[in-house]
Design a protein around this motif. Structure first.
Motif, PDB file in Angstrom:
ATOM      1  N   LYS A  74       0.826  -1.218   0.000  1.00 24.55           N
ATOM      2  CA  LYS A  74       0.000   0.000   0.000  1.00 24.55           C
ATOM      3  C   LYS A  74       0.856   1.263   0.000  1.00 24.55           C
ATOM      4  O   LYS A  74       0.494   2.257  -0.617  1.00 24.55           O
ATOM      5  N   GLN A  77       3.614   3.846  -3.290  1.00 19.28           N
ATOM      6  CA  GLN A  77       3.081   3.576  -4.623  1.00 19.28           C
ATOM      7  C   GLN A  77       3.656   4.506  -5.691  1.00 19.28           C
ATOM      8  O   GLN A  77       3.769   4.138  -6.851  1.00 19.28           O
ATOM      9  N   ASP A  82       5.097  -1.122 -11.709  1.00 20.97           N
ATOM     10  CA  ASP A  82       4.392  -2.378 -12.001  1.00 20.97           C
ATOM     11  C   ASP A  82       4.638  -2.854 -13.435  1.00 20.97           C
ATOM     12  O   ASP A  82       4.689  -4.033 -13.694  1.00 20.97           O
ATOM     13  N   LYS A  89       5.705  -5.828  -8.101  1.00 19.54           N
ATOM     14  CA  LYS A  89       6.041  -4.413  -8.220  1.00 19.54           C
ATOM     15  C   LYS A  89       7.488  -4.301  -7.781  1.00 19.54           C
ATOM     16  O   LYS A  89       7.960  -5.087  -6.967  1.00 19.54           O
TER      17      LYS A  89
END
Length: 116
Positions: A74, A77, A82, A89
């Motif tokens: 989470k 980011q 990705d 990731k």
């Protein structure tokens, strides 16, 4: 010499330095992890499951530090890449100077929490 060690030592100096630095941080944060040579690259296993891998990309000049459960992360980011992958990731490093240990440790810490 283990296959992983041989692989790292065969890399050009810039990749060696980044890989050794990242592995030192990973080993510090995951003392019970295991470094294996899987799919032709160094892969860290944690609790007997794939955790992260180190894949130098010589053509594009970066080290890809891919996290097996990356899409469950989470935090961070804005930094995680990705690149059209379904589960992984990664953090991308173009030089050892751009490795932010605080971010690296935070990603490792969050990913570690996904392994129960």
């Amino acid at each position: 010499m283990k296959p992983t060690e041989a692989y790292i030592l065969r890399q050009p100096e810039q990749y060696q330095a980044m890989m050794l630095h990242v592995l030192a941080v990973v080993e510090q944060e995951l003392p019970h992890s295991e470094l294996l040579f899987k799919w032709g690259i160094p892969y860290v296993y944690y609790k007997k499951k794939p955790f992260c891998y180190l894949a130098p990309n010589h053509k594009k000049c970066f080290l890809d530090l891919g996290f097996a459960k990356g899409f469950e992360l989470k935090r961070n980011q804005r930094i995680l890449v990705d690149e059209k992958r379904n589960t992984v990731k990664s953090l991308r490093y173009f030089s050892i100077e751009e490795i932010d240990n605080a971010v690296l440790i935070d990603v490792i810490s969050e990913a570690k929490g996904l392994y129960t």
